[in-house]
Design a protein around this motif. Structure first.
Motif, PDB file in Angstrom:
ATOM      1  N   LEU A 138      -4.253  -3.805  20.670  1.00 43.78           N
ATOM      2  CA  LEU A 138      -3.488  -2.578  20.459  1.00 43.78           C
ATOM      3  C   LEU A 138      -2.188  -2.604  21.255  1.00 43.78           C
ATOM      4  CD1 LEU A 138      -3.181   0.393  19.462  1.00 43.78           C
ATOM      5  CD2 LEU A 138      -4.275   1.043  21.600  1.00 43.78           C
ATOM      6  N   GLY A 139      -2.265  -3.107  22.492  1.00 44.57           N
ATOM      7  CA  GLY A 139      -1.076  -3.166  23.338  1.00 44.57           C
ATOM      8  C   GLY A 139       0.033  -3.924  22.642  1.00 44.57           C
ATOM      9  N   GLN A 140      -0.367  -4.995  22.005  1.00 43.52           N
ATOM     10  CA  GLN A 140       0.628  -5.792  21.316  1.00 43.52           C
ATOM     11  C   GLN A 140       1.228  -5.017  20.137  1.00 43.52           C
ATOM     12  OE1 GLN A 140      -0.784  -9.648  20.000  1.00 43.52           O
ATOM     13  NE2 GLN A 140       1.119 -10.546  20.742  1.00 43.52           N
ATOM     14  N   LEU A 141       0.366  -4.313  19.439  1.00 43.56           N
ATOM     15  CA  LEU A 141       0.854  -3.535  18.304  1.00 43.56           C
ATOM     16  C   LEU A 141       1.794  -2.426  18.778  1.00 43.56           C
ATOM     17  CD1 LEU A 141       0.592  -3.237  15.217  1.00 43.56           C
ATOM     18  CD2 LEU A 141      -1.160  -1.503  15.631  1.00 43.56           C
ATOM     19  N   MET A 142       1.482  -1.846  19.936  1.00 45.28           N
ATOM     20  CA  MET A 142       2.360  -0.807  20.482  1.00 45.28           C
ATOM     21  C   MET A 142       3.742  -1.367  20.745  1.00 45.28           C
ATOM     22  SD  MET A 142      -0.370   0.910  23.096  1.00 45.28           S
ATOM     23  CE  MET A 142       0.755   2.008  23.946  1.00 45.28           C
ATOM     24  N   ALA A 143       3.780  -2.556  21.312  1.00 46.55           N
ATOM     25  CA  ALA A 143       5.074  -3.176  21.604  1.00 46.55           C
ATOM     26  C   ALA A 143       5.830  -3.439  20.303  1.00 46.55           C
ATOM     27  CB  ALA A 143       4.870  -4.470  22.383  1.00 46.55           C
ATOM     28  N   MET A 144       5.090  -3.879  19.280  1.00 50.30           N
ATOM     29  CA  MET A 144       5.756  -4.159  17.994  1.00 50.30           C
ATOM     30  C   MET A 144       6.300  -2.883  17.379  1.00 50.30           C
ATOM     31  SD  MET A 144       3.067  -6.895  16.523  1.00 50.30           S
ATOM     32  CE  MET A 144       3.560  -6.565  14.843  1.00 50.30           C
ATOM     33  N   ASP A 145       5.512  -1.825  17.487  1.00 53.12           N
ATOM     34  CA  ASP A 145       5.940  -0.549  16.927  1.00 53.12           C
ATOM     35  C   ASP A 145       7.167  -0.031  17.669  1.00 53.12           C
ATOM     36  OD1 ASP A 145       5.564   1.624  15.110  1.00 53.12           O
ATOM     37  OD2 ASP A 145       4.806   2.820  16.787  1.00 53.12           O
ATOM     38  N   MET A 185       0.847  -1.214   0.000  1.00 51.71           N
ATOM     39  CA  MET A 185       0.000   0.000   0.000  1.00 51.71           C
ATOM     40  C   MET A 185       0.871   1.249   0.000  1.00 51.71           C
ATOM     41  SD  MET A 185      -2.855   1.212   2.755  1.00 51.71           S
ATOM     42  CE  MET A 185      -3.791  -0.328   2.649  1.00 51.71           C
ATOM     43  N   LYS A 186       0.566   2.114  -0.924  1.00 48.51           N
ATOM     44  CA  LYS A 186       1.328   3.365  -0.991  1.00 48.51           C
ATOM     45  C   LYS A 186       0.573   4.414  -0.154  1.00 48.51           C
ATOM     46  CE  LYS A 186       4.142   6.471  -3.088  1.00 48.51           C
ATOM     47  NZ  LYS A 186       4.101   7.343  -1.926  1.00 48.51           N
ATOM     48  N   LEU A 187       1.271   5.015   0.809  1.00 50.94           N
ATOM     49  CA  LEU A 187       0.619   6.025   1.638  1.00 50.94           C
ATOM     50  C   LEU A 187       0.729   7.389   0.978  1.00 50.94           C
ATOM     51  CD1 LEU A 187       1.742   5.021   5.225  1.00 50.94           C
ATOM     52  CD2 LEU A 187      -0.542   4.858   4.223  1.00 50.94           C
ATOM     53  N   ASP A 188      -0.415   7.964   0.693  1.00 51.28           N
ATOM     54  CA  ASP A 188      -0.400   9.293   0.087  1.00 51.28           C
ATOM     55  C   ASP A 188      -0.914  10.300   1.097  1.00 51.28           C
ATOM     56  OD1 ASP A 188      -0.547  11.543  -1.369  1.00 51.28           O
ATOM     57  OD2 ASP A 188      -2.024  10.812  -2.826  1.00 51.28           O
ATOM     58  N   GLN A 198     -10.977  -2.682   9.822  1.00 50.86           N
ATOM     59  CA  GLN A 198     -11.637  -2.569   8.518  1.00 50.86           C
ATOM     60  C   GLN A 198     -10.708  -1.986   7.459  1.00 50.86           C
ATOM     61  OE1 GLN A 198     -14.929  -3.476   7.673  1.00 50.86           O
ATOM     62  NE2 GLN A 198     -14.678  -4.553   9.615  1.00 50.86           N
ATOM     63  N   GLY A 199      -9.460  -1.757   7.815  1.00 45.65           N
ATOM     64  CA  GLY A 199      -8.535  -1.334   6.777  1.00 45.65           C
ATOM     65  C   GLY A 199      -7.841  -0.010   7.002  1.00 45.65           C
ATOM     66  N   ALA A 200      -8.206   0.707   8.048  1.00 44.90           N
ATOM     67  CA  ALA A 200      -7.498   1.968   8.301  1.00 44.90           C
ATOM     68  C   ALA A 200      -6.163   1.650   8.974  1.00 44.90           C
ATOM     69  CB  ALA A 200      -8.338   2.872   9.200  1.00 44.90           C
ATOM     70  N   LEU A 201      -5.103   2.286   8.494  1.00 42.40           N
ATOM     71  CA  LEU A 201      -3.807   2.025   9.112  1.00 42.40           C
ATOM     72  C   LEU A 201      -3.714   2.744  10.448  1.00 42.40           C
ATOM     73  CD1 LEU A 201      -1.273   2.167   6.156  1.00 42.40           C
ATOM     74  CD2 LEU A 201      -2.894   0.394   6.813  1.00 42.40           C
ATOM     75  N   LYS A 226      -3.830  -7.481   9.642  1.00 47.15           N
ATOM     76  CA  LYS A 226      -3.742  -8.680   8.799  1.00 47.15           C
ATOM     77  C   LYS A 226      -4.420  -9.863   9.480  1.00 47.15           C
ATOM     78  CE  LYS A 226      -1.190  -7.250   5.324  1.00 47.15           C
ATOM     79  NZ  LYS A 226      -1.644  -7.352   3.929  1.00 47.15           N
ATOM     80  N   GLY A 227      -5.474  -9.607  10.191  1.00 44.14           N
ATOM     81  CA  GLY A 227      -6.160 -10.713  10.850  1.00 44.14           C
ATOM     82  C   GLY A 227      -5.907 -10.742  12.341  1.00 44.14           C
ATOM     83  N   ASP A 228      -6.532 -11.715  12.985  1.00 39.21           N
ATOM     84  CA  ASP A 228      -6.594 -11.780  14.436  1.00 39.21           C
ATOM     85  C   ASP A 228      -5.212 -11.787  15.099  1.00 39.21           C
ATOM     86  OD1 ASP A 228      -8.157 -11.897  16.774  1.00 39.21           O
ATOM     87  OD2 ASP A 228      -7.535 -13.998  16.989  1.00 39.21           O
ATOM     88  N   ASP A 229      -4.227 -12.367  14.427  1.00 37.20           N
ATOM     89  CA  ASP A 229      -2.878 -12.402  15.002  1.00 37.20           C
ATOM     90  C   ASP A 229      -2.185 -11.063  14.738  1.00 37.20           C
ATOM     91  OD1 ASP A 229      -0.366 -12.821  15.844  1.00 37.20           O
ATOM     92  OD2 ASP A 229       0.010 -14.628  14.638  1.00 37.20           O
ATOM     93  N   ILE A 230      -2.100 -10.282  15.776  1.00 37.04           N
ATOM     94  CA  ILE A 230      -1.588  -8.907  15.616  1.00 37.04           C
ATOM     95  C   ILE A 230      -0.120  -8.907  15.197  1.00 37.04           C
ATOM     96  CG2 ILE A 230      -1.214  -6.712  16.838  1.00 37.04           C
ATOM     97  CD1 ILE A 230      -4.153  -7.454  16.250  1.00 37.04           C
ATOM     98  N   THR A 231       0.622  -9.944  15.585  1.00 36.52           N
ATOM     99  CA  THR A 231       2.041  -9.969  15.242  1.00 36.52           C
ATOM    100  C   THR A 231       2.253 -10.062  13.722  1.00 36.52           C
ATOM    101  OG1 THR A 231       2.143 -12.361  15.484  1.00 36.52           O
ATOM    102  CG2 THR A 231       2.669 -11.057  17.426  1.00 36.52           C
ATOM    103  N   LYS A 232       1.158 -10.331  12.998  1.00 35.54           N
ATOM    104  CA  LYS A 232       1.276 -10.412  11.540  1.00 35.54           C
ATOM    105  C   LYS A 232       1.053  -9.068  10.856  1.00 35.54           C
ATOM    106  CE  LYS A 232       1.597 -15.027  10.791  1.00 35.54           C
ATOM    107  NZ  LYS A 232       1.505 -15.538  12.139  1.00 35.54           N
ATOM    108  N   GLU A 233       0.782  -8.043  11.642  1.00 36.30           N
ATOM    109  CA  GLU A 233       0.496  -6.738  11.017  1.00 36.30           C
ATOM    110  C   GLU A 233       1.697  -6.252  10.203  1.00 36.30           C
ATOM    111  OE1 GLU A 233      -1.602  -3.617  12.720  1.00 36.30           O
ATOM    112  OE2 GLU A 233      -3.162  -4.903  13.564  1.00 36.30           O
ATOM    113  N   GLU A 234       1.358  -5.532   9.139  1.00 38.21           N
ATOM    114  CA  GLU A 234       2.407  -5.104   8.218  1.00 38.21           C
ATOM    115  C   GLU A 234       2.678  -3.603   8.383  1.00 38.21           C
ATOM    116  OE1 GLU A 234       1.414  -5.920   4.157  1.00 38.21           O
ATOM    117  OE2 GLU A 234       3.070  -4.674   3.429  1.00 38.21           O
TER     118      GLU A 234
END
Lengths: 253, 669, 285
Positions: free
Chosen positions: B596-603, B1-4, B253-256, B642-650
Motif C-alpha cells: 500500500l505504501g508504494q501505491l500511496m507514493a504512486m498516487d 474499467m468504467k467506474l459507475d 481480489q479486484g476492488a479498486l 495488476k499483480g505482485d508488482d504494485i508499480t504496475k497498478e492501473e
C-alpha cells in the motif's frame, strides 16, 4: 520535560504457552530503557531483544496505546496497570521505575479471565454480561424522538457519563481480592439507571446482568474499594451501591 | 474499467430520499435465509452489524481485538458533527454539506456528502435514544462546541471521549443482537482473504488468532469496515493493531483502491520522544478552541528553549509568533487540520521548532490567554467584578479542568509536564486516511456483494477530513446507509440458498493464506517485523508525508521495492501457525502495508497538484498555500491491482462533478 | 423474564451480610450497655439485668434473632469467602494490596472467624453457665450484725434468706430439716408445703469477676478478651460502613458521615468492652 535517561532493569514475567500449559515466571534483563518510554514500549524493546536472541517474544494485549481501548492489562509489581493511579498500562511510563529495579509482570488473575498465552487473558465474560442486558432496546432506525426532546439534568448526564467512561479493561477484577466484577457491572447498570432512556428496562437489566456476572464465576464484592483506586477511569464505588439499590428494587418488584 | 458511481438523479436534497424509496427490499421472512459478514466492529462495523442483525439477517461479525468494544473508533476524542442548529448560529444541512466539501478541498462526491449531512441529525437522535451520555448544559439540553474549518457550533461531545461513548453505544446495540442470537461474534479473528464465487463476494477466510486455525465463512454479502491505514507510517495515532489487510485483500481480489495518497496529518499530537516509541498520542482538536499555537519569533530563542536554557513562559508576548493567527486571521487557530499541520511544519523547517528531539519538531499550544479570559468571565459570573490576578488564574484553570481535564491529565502522564503551567508541546502526526477502497453511492466496491464502510472506504472526506466528521461518517454508513443498500443488493439473493464453504474457491483462498503464513514462518530471516515496519514508516513520513515532491516520491517507490524484497528475504517471524502469534499477525499486516505504501507514493506522484492533506511542494503559491488544479485533477484516482508488482497498478478516474456547490479556492484567511 | 435470586445471587448475599451485620451492631450496643454495669453498677443491678435479659419474652425473642443473625452472618460469610477464593484459582506471585485497600477490608473472613471463636468461648464461659450450669451460684450479700457475719440470699421480691437456712435440694432439706430448699436452680421452696416462696438471682456478676480475677487464668483471660475486642474493632472498622454500601446507601452527602460514625463505633464500642475485664482484673477490689 524532566530529562529522560536510560535505566537497566530486571523483569520477572509470566510465561505460559497456552491455556492448558502450566506457566512460570521467567527472568529477563533489559538495558538502556529510556525513562520516557511507556511500559509497553519497554516490552516492545524486550521483545525485539528476545527475537534477536531467538527466544519467543512475550505475548501481551495492547492496541490503542492511549488509555482508552481497554485492551492492555498487566499486573505490574503487585498492582493492576502498575504503580500509578488513573492510568492504563500503556500510559504507565518508565520514569516510575529506578535503575536496577526488579519488575514483576503477571496476567490478570481470575477464574472468569483464563490465560490464553503469557500475559494475554480472555475477557469475553465482560461481553457476555453486556449482552445479557447492557443496552437500551431501541432499533437503529434513526426515527426516534429528537435528541433534545427529553431534557436530562446535567448532573445525571454527567454521572451517567462518568459511569460510561469504563473501558472494560478488567483491572477491577484483577485487583479485587475476590475477583469481583461489580465495578464493571455497576458502572454499566448505573449509566442506564441514571438516564430516562434506560429506566424502562431497568428491572430486567440489573437482574440479567447480575445473573450473568455470577454465572461467569466472578467473586463477590466485599467493598474493599481496591477497584475504585486502581480503575484507570476512576469509576466510583457509588456505582456499585447504585447497582445494589437497583437490584434490591428489581428484586422486590 | 468504467467506474459507475451510481449517483442518483435529482436535486441534491432529494437524491437520497428518492433513491431510498425505490431501493429493493428483502421481506422479513426471507432475511433469516441470508448471511452477511461484517469485518471490523468500530463505529461503521458495529452499527452495520447491529442494524443488519436487527433487520433479521444472519450476521457474522469479526474483530481482531479481544472484544468488539476495543475498535479504534473508541479513541476519537473531540466530537461528532450534526446539522441540528441547536445553538441557533445559522447551521443547516446544506452548510454542513458545504463545509465538508470545502474542508475536503473539493475532492469528495457531492451526493455522498449531502447524504451524510442529511442523516447527521438522526445519528444524534439515535445515540441519545441508546443512552449515549452526551455533554449537556444546565437546562438539560445538549451542548455543542466548535471544530476546525467551521464557523458554527455543531459538534456534540462527551468530554474528550466522544468516540468511546458512541462506540459503546453501537457496541451495546451489537451486544443486544448477539444476545438475541441475530449476530454471531468472532473476537480475536482476523480476515485474511476474500472468497469470490462467480465474481461475487461470497465469504472470507479468517484466522482464529488464539488457535491459529484458518476458518471458512460464507455469506451472501461481505461488509468491510476495518478502518484506515495510517499505520503504514509506523508512527501514527492509530491503534497498534489497526491495519489495511482486509481492505488490501479485497483490493487484490479486484476492488479498486481510491485516493491512497490522501492522508490526514493531525496538527495536535504529542511530539516524538525517542526511537523506541511505538505510537503517537493525539491531543483533541477541541483544544484549539482554547489554545493558541505559537513558536518563538527568533531562532535563537527556539534554540535556547531546545537546549533547556529558556522556558516558554519566560518569552515575552512580542517574541512569540502565533503563526496561525498571523496567517489565517478569519479562522485563526481553528483552521482545518491540513492547513494547521503544514503551517507547523513550515515553522519547524524554518528552524523555529521547540522540541528537543532528533528533528526539533514541535510547537506550543498555549492556554494562558484562555486561562485569563475564562478566569475573568468566571469571576464576573460569581459577582466578583474586581478579581485579583490569582483569583482569575485559579478560576481560569478550574474552567480548563472542567472542559479538558482528562486531556490535560493524559498529557501530563505522558510528558511529565503540567499544561496548566507551561504550554503543551505538539506536532502533527498521521491520524486519518481519507483514501480507501473505492465504493459507489451504495458503498459497494467494484466487487459485487462486497461493501466497504467507514474509514476503510474513500467516500466522504475528499482530500481532507474536518474534525468530528469521522464519527459521523462511520455511524451514517452503518446505521443509515448500508441497511438500505445492502438489502437492495440482497433482494436478488433470496433464491441463492446457503453457500457451501466446500466450494473450490474457498479451498483456493485458504491455500493462498496458508502459503503466505508458512512462507513467513519458514523464512528464518534475521530481522524482526518491526524493523521493516519502522523503515517503511520512515520512508513514508519523509517522502510521502506532509510535504511531497516528485523526486522524493520516485525515490520512495524505488526504496519500497527494495524494502519489500528484503522483507520477504530476511524477515524473522518466530513461533508457530497454530497458536497465538502476534509476530505472525504483524508480519501479515506489514506485508500489506508495504504494498500500500508504494501505491500511496504512486498516487501522490500522479496527482500533480496540492489539495487538502496532499501537499506537493511543486504546487504552492507564493505564500505557501496549496495550489489545486481543478482542471486536470478533479477526479477520484482509483487503482486496479495488476499483480505482485504494485508499480504496475492501473489508474482509473472517476470525474467529480460539482452541480450544487461552486468550486472555489479554499480560503481560511 | 429475569428472575431475582434473593438468597443465591452475589448481591443478595451481601444484603444479608449487611442486614445481619447491622443488627449485630445494635446487639453489641445493647450488650455493652449491660456490661458497663459491671463497672458503674453494683452486683445486684448487674444480676437484675442478667435476669431480665434471660426471662423477658421480648428480649428472648430478640436473643433468638441474634443467634440466627450470628449463624447466618457466619454461614453466609463462609459461603462468600469460599466463592471468592474459587474466583481466583491462581494467585499473584507479587501483590501489593496495601496500595489500594485497608487491612480490615481484606481480612473480614479471618477477623470474623476469630470473632466466631470468641463468641463460642464467651458463650461457654458465661452464657452456658447462666443457662445450664447446675452449680451457678445465687447472689448473696454478707451483712455484719452484732459482730457476726452472715450471708443472705437476695430474692427477686426484695427479701432476704439466710444462706444457712436454705438447703441445696429437697432431699438435703428433709435430711437436715431446713425450712427452705432450692428448686430449678433459682427458686426457693418451703420444705413442708413444697410451695415457692421466692426466687434468687443467679450471680453472674460473681462468675464474671471470678473469671477475670482467677489466680491462674484471670490474666490470660483478660488479655485474650482484649485481643478479641481488637479483632472486633477491625471487623467493625470495615464492616459498619461496608454494610451501608452493600445496601446501596452511598451518596456524597451521607457516606462521609456514615464512615465517620462507623469508625467511631468501631473504636469506642470494642474499647469500652475491653475496659471492663481490665478494670475487673486490675482494679476491682
Amino acid at each position: 520535560m524532566s530529562a529522560a535517561k536510560n535505566i537497566n532493569i530486571t523483569l520477572k514475567i509470566w510465561r505460559q504457552k497456552n491455556s492448558k500449559a502450566k506457566g512460570n515466571l521467567e527472568t529477563y534483563k533489559l538495558n538502556d530503557v529510556s525513562t520516557a518510554s511507556s511500559f509497553l514500549e519497554m516490552l516492545d524493546q524486550l521483545n525485539e531483544q528476545l527475537i534477536n536472541d531467538k527466544i519467543e517474544p512475550i505475548a501481551f494485549d495492547h492496541d490503542c496505546r492511549e488509555g482508552i481501548c481497554g485492551m492492555c492489562s498487566l499486573y505490574i509489581n503487585g498492582r493492576a496497570h502498575g504503580p500509578d493511579t488513573g492510568i492504563t498500562t500503556c500510559q504507565l511510563h518508565m520514569r516510575m521505575f529506578k535503575d536496577g529495579d526488579t519488575i514483576f509482570v503477571e496476567p490478570w488473575r481470575s477464574r472468569a479471565f483464563p490465560v490464553i498465552k503469557d500475559l494475554v487473558v480472555d475477557r469475553s465474560a465482560f461481553d457476555r454480561i453486556q449482552q445479557a442486558g447492557g443496552f437500551v432496546s431501541v432499533n437503529t432506525s434513526g426515527n426516534t424522538i429528537d435528541a433534545n426532546a427529553t431534557p436530562i439534568a446535567k448532573d445525571d448526564a454527567d454521572k451517567a457519563f462518568m459511569a460510561a467512561a469504563c473501558i472494560g479493561c478488567g483491572a477491577c477484577v484483577a485487583t479485587c481480592k475476590n475477583g469481583s466484577a461489580m465495578l464493571f457491572v455497576g458502572a454499566k447498570v448505573s449509566q442506564y439507571a441514571l438516564l430516562p432512556q434506560g429506566k424502562v428496562e431497568a428491572t430486567n437489566r440489573v437482574l440479567n446482568m447480575v445473573r450473568q456476572m455470577d454465572e461467569e464465576g466472578f467473586g463477590n464484592c466485599t467493598n474493599t474499594g481496591a477497584c475504585e483506586v486502581e480503575c484507570p477511569k476512576g469509576i466510583s464505588l457509588e456505582n456499585i451501591a447504585r447497582m445494589n439499590r437497583e437490584y434490591l428494587k428489581a428484586s422486590v418488584k | 474499467m468504467k467506474l459507475d458511481s451510481k449517483i442518483p438523479e435529482g436535486h441534491i436534497s432529494q437524491k437520497w430520499t428518492d433513491y431510498k424509496d425505490h431501493l429493493k427490499l428483502v421481506a422479513p421472512n426471507n432475511r433469516p435465509k441470508i448471511d452477511i459478514i461484517v469485518v471490523g466492529t468500530g463505529l461503521a462495523g458495529a452499527s452495520a452489524a447491529a442494524s443488519l442483525g436487527e433487520m433479521g439477517y444472519n450476521v457474522k461479525a469479526f474483530c481482531f481485538q479481544d472484544s468488539p468494544r476495543r475498535a479504534h473508533s473508541i479513541a476519537a476524542q473531540g466530537g461528532i458533527n450534526a446539522a441540528k442548529n441547536y445553538q441557533n448560529d445559522g447551521d443547516s444541512i446544506f452548510r454542513l454539506f458545504y463545509d465538508t466539501i470545502k474542508g475536503g478541498d473539493y475532492r469528495a462526491r457531492e451526493a455522498n456528502v449531502h447524504r451524510l449531512a442529511e442523516v447527521s441529525g438522526n445519528i444524534i437522535d439515535q445515540c441519545v435514544a441508546q443512552g449515549v451520555p452526551f455533554a449537556r448544559d444546565y437546562g438539560g439540553l445538549l451542548d455543542n462546541r466548535s471544530f476546525g474549518g467551521t464557523q458554527v457550533q455543531r459538534t456534540f461531545y462527551a468530554a474528550g471521549q466522544t468516540g468511546q461513548q458512541l462506540l459503546l453505544g453501537a457496541y451495546s446495540a451489537l451486544s443486544r443482537q448477539i444476545g438475541l442470537g441475530r449476530v454471531k461474534m468472532f473476537n480475536r479473528h482476523e480476515m485474511l482473504d476474500l472468497v469470490k464465487v462467480d465474481g461475487k463476494a461470497r465469504g472470507i477466510i479468517a484466522r482464529n488468532l488464539v488457535t491459529g486455525e484458518l476458518e471458512r465463512h460464507s455469506a451472501h454479502a461481505v461488509v468491510i469496515a476495518s478502518g484506515g491505514y495510517g499505520n503504514v507510517y509506523f508512527l501514527s495515532t492509530n491503534a497498534m493493531g489497526s491495519n489495511v489487510t482486509a481492505g488490501w485483500k479485497i483490493h487484490k481480489q479486484g476492488a479498486l483502491f481510491a485516493n491512497p495518497c490522501f492522508v490526514q496529518i493531525h496538527p495536535t499530537c504529542i511530539p516524538v520522544h525517542g526511537t523506541n516509541q511505538a505510537k503517537l498520542t493525539l491531543m483533541s482538536e477541541s483544544l484549539r478552541n482554547s489554545g493558541r499555537i505559537w513558536v518563538p519569533k527568533k531562532k535563537e530563542d527556539a534554540e535556547a528553549i531546545r537546549a533547556g536554557k529558556l522556558k516558554p513562559t519566560q518569552l515575552a508576548e512580542e517574541d512569540r509568533d502565533y503563526f496561525l493567527e498571523r496567517r489565517y486571521p478569519a479562522f485563526g487557530n481553528l483552521v482545518p487540520r491540513d492547513v494547521a499541520s503544514r503551517a507547523a511544519k513550515e515553522r519547524c523547517d524554518a528552524g523555529h521548532g521547540i522540541e528537543a528531539n532528533d528533528t526539533n519538531e514541535g510547537v506550543y499550544l498555549d492556554f494562558s490567554t484562555e486561562i485569563q479570559n475564562k478566569g475573568k468571565q468566571a469571576a464576573y459570573a460569581q459577582g466578583n467584578h474586581n478579581p485579583s490576578a490569582e483569583e482569575v488564574t485559579k478560576l481560569g484553570k478550574a474552567w480548563l479542568e472542567e472542559k479538558y481535564g482528562n486531556l490535560f491529565t493524559m498529557y501530563q502522564k505522558i510528558t511529565d509536564e503540567n499544561p496548566y503551567e507551561t504550554p503543551m508541546k505538539i506536532y502533527p502526526a498521521v491520524h486519518y486516511t481519507m483514501g480507501g477502497v473505492w465504493v459507489d453511492y451504495n458503498l459497494q466496491s467494484t466487487i459485487p456483494g462486497c461493501f466497504v464502510a467507514g474509514e476503510a472506504n474513500f467516500s466522504d472526506h475528499g482530500a481532507n477530513r474536518l474534525g468530528a466528521s469521522a464519527l459521523m461518517q462511520g455511524l451514517a454508513d452503518g446505521y443509515f446507509v448500508l441497511p438500505y443498500t445492502v438489502s437492495n443488493y440482497l433482494a436478488d439473493e433470496i433464491r441463492t440458498g446457503k453457500i457451501s464453504t466446500d466450494l473450490p474457491e474457498f479451498s483456493e483462498a485458504e491455500n493462498r493464506v496458508k502459503d503466505s503464513i508458512d512462507k513467513f514462518l519458514n523464512n528464518k530471516g534475521s530481522k524482526s517485523v518491526d524493523h521493516f515496519h519502522k523503515r517503511l514508516g520512515l520512508i513514508m513520513w519523509n517522502k510521502v508525508g506532509m510535504g511531497r515532491n516528485e523526486a522524493g516520491l520516485k525515490e520512495a517507490i524505488t526504496e519500497i521495492t527494495a524494502l519489500k524484497e528484503e522483507f520477504y528475504r530476511d524477515v524473522n517471524v518466530p513461533g508457530n501457525a497454530d497458536e497465538l502469534n502476534p509476530q505472525l499477525e504483524k508480519a501479515l499486516r506489514v506485508a500489506d502495508f508495504i504494498d500500500l505504501g508504494q501505491l500511496m507514493a504512486m498516487d501522490a506522484l500522479q496527482r500533480n497538484e496540492s489539495c487538502g492533506g496532499h501537499f506537493r511542494e511543486e504546487y504552492q503559491d507564493a505564500e505557501g498555500e496549496t495550489l489545486r488544479d481543478d482542471e486536470n485533477f478533479s477526479f477520484v484516482g482509483a487503482w486496479e491491482y495488476k499483480g505482485d508488482d504494485i508499480t504496475k497498478e492501473e489508474l482509473h478516474k472517476e470525474e467529480l462533478k460539482y452541480e450544487f456547490i461552486k468550486i472555489a479556492a479554499r480560503n481560511y484567511k | 423474564m429475569a428472575k431475582s435470586a434473593l438468597l443465591k445471587s452475589s448481591i443478595a448475599k451481601k444484603y444479608w451480610m449487611a442486614l445481619t451485620g447491622l443488627f449485630l451492631c445494635l446487639f453489641l450496643a445493647g450488650h455493652l450497655a449491660g456490661n458497663l454495669q459491671l463497672i458503674f453498677g453494683d452486683a445486684l443491678q448487674f444480676n437484675k439485668y442478667a435476669l431480665f435479659m434471660t426471662s423477658n419474652p421480648a428480649v428472648k425473642l430478640l436473643s433468638y434473632v441474634t443467634y440466627i443473625s450470628i449463624l447466618f452472618h457466619a454461614v453466609d460469610g463462609f459461603m462468600l469467602t469460599y466463592q471468592n477464593v474459587k474466583a481466583r484459582p491462581v494467585g499473584y506471585a507479587k501483590s501489593n494490596p496495601g496500595a489500594n485497600s485497608s487491612f480490615s477490608s481484606r481480612n473480614m473472613a479471618i477477623l470474623g472467624t476469630l470473632i466466631l471463636v470468641f463468641i463460642v468461648t464467651h458463650m461457654v464461659n458465661f452464657w452456658a453457665k447462666m443457662h445450664f450450669d447446675k452449680n451457678m451460684p445465687l447472689q448473696t450479700i454478707t451483712v455484719e450484725a452484732m459482730g457476726q457475719k452472715q450471708d443472705l440470699y437476695l430474692t427477686t421480691n426484695e427479701g432476704y434468706l439466710p444462706v444457712q437456712q436454705v438447703a441445696k435440694s429437697y432431699d438435703e432439706a428433709t435430711k437436715s430439716g431446713l425450712q427452705t430448699y432450692i428448686e430449678n436452680r433459682t427458686e426457693f421452696y418451703n420444705t413442708q408445703a413444697k410451695v415457692k416462696v421466692g426466687e434468687g438471682y443467679k450471680d453472674l456478676h460473681k462468675i464474671t469477676v471470678a473469671f477475670f480475677k482467677d489466680a491462674k487464668y484471670g490474666l490470660i483471660a483478660t488479655i485474650l478478651y482484649v485481643i478479641a475486642m481488637a479483632v472486633l474493632a477491625f471487623h467493625l472498622l470495615h464492616g459498619f460502613q461496608s454494610a451501608f454500601q452493600s445496601l446501596g446507601l452511598n451518596n456524597p452527602n451521607w457516606t462521609p458521615k456514615i464512615k465517620f460514625f462507623g469508625t467511631a463505633f468501631a473504636i469506642v464500642v470494642p474499647l469500652l468492652f475491653a475496659i471492663i475485664p481490665v478494670y475487673i482484673h486490675f482494679f476491682l477490689k
